[in-house]
Design an enzyme around this catalytic site. Structure first.
Site, PDB file in Angstrom:
ATOM      1  N   ARG A  12     -14.812   3.034  -4.387  1.00 48.23           N
ATOM      2  CA  ARG A  12     -14.436   3.961  -3.334  1.00 48.23           C
ATOM      3  C   ARG A  12     -15.778   4.862  -2.944  1.00 48.23           C
ATOM      4  NH1 ARG A  12     -10.271   8.759  -5.407  1.00 48.23           N
ATOM      5  NH2 ARG A  12     -10.975   8.615  -7.667  1.00 48.23           N
ATOM      6  N   GLU A  60      -0.356   7.052  10.141  1.00 48.02           N
ATOM      7  CA  GLU A  60      -1.540   5.933  10.033  1.00 48.02           C
ATOM      8  C   GLU A  60      -1.331   4.772  11.368  1.00 48.02           C
ATOM      9  OE1 GLU A  60       0.757   6.662   7.859  1.00 48.02           O
ATOM     10  OE2 GLU A  60      -0.655   7.368   6.035  1.00 48.02           O
ATOM     11  N   PHE A  85      -1.277   1.945   2.939  1.00 48.72           N
ATOM     12  CA  PHE A  85      -0.861   2.287   4.235  1.00 48.72           C
ATOM     13  C   PHE A  85      -2.153   1.926   5.381  1.00 48.72           C
ATOM     14  CE2 PHE A  85      -0.359   6.082   0.998  1.00 48.72           C
ATOM     15  CZ  PHE A  85       0.767   5.440   0.841  1.00 48.72           C
ATOM     16  N   HIS A 111      -7.909   2.411  -3.268  1.00 43.50           N
ATOM     17  CA  HIS A 111      -6.821   2.191  -4.161  1.00 43.50           C
ATOM     18  C   HIS A 111      -5.769   1.054  -4.122  1.00 43.50           C
ATOM     19  CE1 HIS A 111      -8.019   6.502  -4.140  1.00 43.50           C
ATOM     20  NE2 HIS A 111      -6.964   6.844  -4.945  1.00 43.50           N
ATOM     21  N   ASP A 119       0.357   6.177 -10.101  1.00 43.15           N
ATOM     22  CA  ASP A 119       1.086   6.525  -9.088  1.00 43.15           C
ATOM     23  C   ASP A 119       2.320   5.335  -9.034  1.00 43.15           C
ATOM     24  OD1 ASP A 119       0.085   9.062  -8.385  1.00 43.15           O
ATOM     25  OD2 ASP A 119      -0.983   8.227  -6.590  1.00 43.15           O
ATOM     26  N   ARG A 169      -9.975   2.493  -7.010  1.00 43.02           N
ATOM     27  CA  ARG A 169      -9.992   3.606  -7.586  1.00 43.02           C
ATOM     28  C   ARG A 169     -10.777   3.832  -8.778  1.00 43.02           C
ATOM     29  NH1 ARG A 169      -5.886   6.516 -10.834  1.00 43.02           N
ATOM     30  NH2 ARG A 169      -6.393   8.539 -10.980  1.00 43.02           N
TER      31      ARG A 169
END
Lengths: 317, 280
Positions: A12, A60, A85, A111, A119, A169
């Site tokens: 990223r 989004e 998303f 991610h 998460d 990530r």
């Protein structure tokens, strides 16, 4: 073959650096983000080009529509949010307003996959490559490391059409040279070999590099292809290598359904039937854990690439 | 333009609509007829555009996005009558390989269309993005949209509404076709929009209300809307219309939302609509 580790960074951050460079060199590039500017490393672009940065908030669907509209007038919009998303949440917006409408939008997704980590499964999308490669007009790119993500981010600005750019990530080794040229649709042969072809994308390219050393100790000569572009697929690279080795392993941080492996098997089944083994997540959601724990548990780690290679070779008969 | 001239355009557009949908026994006449006056006014009086040499970027032009893409017949007719493409091409509507797809698309390169629509709720976002680029580049063009009232049940509309107000997208004029009907019945019964004007006001928009069948009122409100541009807020016009306007048996219910008239019904419709500019 020697792979020099040039450093350790997250992909990223490669996106963030590439976007910042575009901000300095291409006045047509605009960027949109859905409340994840820091996570996507878009801060530098935002700071240097406040008039060309659009904060969409946690909305989004609207962000994708805005980006599609911004192409009218000649801008090149880059949208940034998590891969989940960026795709599943907004599939219909991408389908109608971007892909079908042939808009020059770059959907940049961080991610992605299990390596999002702690998460958990709500955020660990493993279906995004499949969804995006099913869309006509869509180019799908999964760069392997920090340098390649930066190079790909810059390269897609020159491609007129919708692009899905997928990165992640975790901090991973950098092995692509900083001055390498990224060519959409042209695979990189990272190692030449004769016993098995390993075709990998994203974080699994590094895992496959690690696997090469283990295979070499076993006396196995593996060819490694970094298939950074899933669509359009470098068919010739696949066929040339498979003709030489006679068997294939595909490796990806994605569901087996719909991913790189399926794309490769479409080519092989029609053009050059041969044994293929899949290193991918098998019809399962992820869970919380560290990125490396998850890669091991869900069967997309170095040893899984080794095992798949051995199995593919054994099936050659 | 004289009101009488606009009435002639709208009458011909209505003939085109019923003939197009009847010819292929499919399409959406109700909402199309209801928006014939508005779109005729938009393209024959309100907007500045270059029909002869259509350009996707539309730099320096006003732009229009049809968000409720199912009323494509009225848009196709108005585009053709405004000079974007030959009116004879209206005969290809919904036929294989036609540029006039069931819902508007860009892939067949029909001049005048800049975005596919059909899956509802996406047009306001697109328009806001296009409007922001105009502001960014100093382009004085205004961006117009049209939405169905049932379409406002889509959540993305309200994402875009919040965004446009928060970002002072004040070169954007959205119009709501407030005919009170949707496929399953009256909007009030399917899912009430509540106090629609208050909703838009609460979202930070300038709100105007307009009779979508009276050219004097359309002119007054569209002029007012344009005058509000550049003053910090996006503008929405809640346009009261009658689904099926101009064809008596189609008015007063939701039943002609997506049903084509048969040959006999077509004759009855055409008898009520003057052939003012010549049929295609």
């Amino acid at each position: 073959m020697e792979f020099e580790i040039l450093g350790n960074k997250d992909t990223r951050s490669g996106f963030g650096e590439g976007l910042a460079e575009l901000g300095r060199t291409n006045p047509d590039v605009v960027a949109l983000c859905a409340d994840l500017t820091g996570s996507l490393k878009m801060d530098a672009f935002q700071k240097e080009n406040p008039d060309r940065f659009f904060q969409a908030g946690i909305a989004e669907a609207n962000m994708i529509g805005l980006a599609a509209g911004m192409t009218i007038g000649g801008k090149i919009p880059y949208t940034g949010t998590f891969a989940n998303f960026s795709t599943g949440r907004v599939y219909d917006q991408i389908r109608q307003s971007v892909a079908y409408s042939q808009k020059n939008v770059k959907i940049c997704a961080s991610h992605a996959g299990l390596t999002l980590g702690e998460d958990g499964a709500t955020h660990q999308i493993l279906e995004d490559i499949g969804m995006m490669r099913m869309l006509p007009n869509m180019t799908v790119i999964v760069p392997a490391d920090f340098n390649q993500t930066k190079q790909a981010t810059i390269a897609i600005a020159e491609h007129n059409g919708p692009v899905y750019l997928r990165f992640g990530r975790p901090v991973m080794p950098i092995f692509v040279k900083p001055d390498a040229k990224f060519v959409i649709g042209k695979a990189d042969v990272l190692a030449e070999g004769t016993d098995v072809t390993i075709i990998a994308c994203g974080h699994l390219v590094w895992k496959s590099i690690e696997a090469l050393a283990i295979l070499k100790e076993k006396g196995i000569s593996a060819e490694l292809i970094n298939m950074h572009t899933i669509k359009p697929l470098d068919v010739q690279a696949i066929l040339t290598s498979a003709a030489k080795t006679g068997c294939v392993v595909t490796a990806e941080e994605h569901m087996m359904n719909g991913g790189l492996g399926e794309a490769v098997s479409q080519v092989l089944s029609r053009e050059l039937p041969c044994p293929q083994e899949y290193v991918a997540v098998n019809d399962s959601f992820g869970e919380s854990g560290t990125p490396m724990e998850l890669m091991t548990k869900y069967g997309i780690d170095t040893q899984d690439v080794v095992n798949a290679a051995m199995k593919a070779i054994a099936r050659k008969g | 333009m004289e009101n009488s001239a606009l009435e002639k355009v709208a009458s011909q557009v209505r003939r085109d609509i019923v003939r197009m949908v009847s010819a292929v026994n499919s399409g959406h006449p109700g909402g199309s007829l209801g928006c014939a006056d508005f779109l005729s006014f938009l393209y024959f009086e309100q907007m500045s555009f270059n029909a002869e040499s259509f350009d996707m970027d539309g730099i320096g032009e006003d732009l229009f996005f049809l968000s409720n893409g199912h009323i494509s017949p009225v848009w196709y007719s108005v585009l053709a009558r405004a000079g974007y493409f030959p009116v004879a091409e209206l005969a290809t509507f919904r036929k294989l390989s036609s540029r006039l797809q069931g819902h508007p698309s860009t892939d067949k390169k029909l001049p005048g269309i800049r975005m596919a629509s059909g899956s509802l709720g996406q047009g306001l976002s697109v328009a806001a993005g296009a409007a922001q680029v105009k502001k960014l580049t100093g382009d004085k063009g205004i961006v117009y949209t049209l939405h169905g009232d049932g379409e406002l049940q889509e959540g993305q509309i309200w994402e875009a509404a919040m965004y446009a107000a928060a970002n002072n997208v004040d070169n954007l004029i959205a119009t709501i076709d407030y005919n009170g009907r949707q496929i399953d019945g009256d909007v009030e019964d399917v899912m009430s929009l509540g106090n629609l004007a208050q909703k838009w006001l609460a979202f930070g928009w300038e709100v105007l209300e307009m009779d979508g069948h009276q050219f004097e009122d359309i002119r007054a409100k569209m002029t007012a809307a344009k005058a509000l541009c550049g003053k910090g807020k996006p503008v929405v016009i809640i346009m009261k219309t009658e689904m099926g306007q101009g064809v008596d048996y189609m008015m007063g219910s939701h039943k002609w939302h997506g049903v084509a008239p048969n040959a006999e019904q077509l004759s009855a419709a055409l008898a009520q609509l003057e052939e003012s500019l010549g049929d295609y």
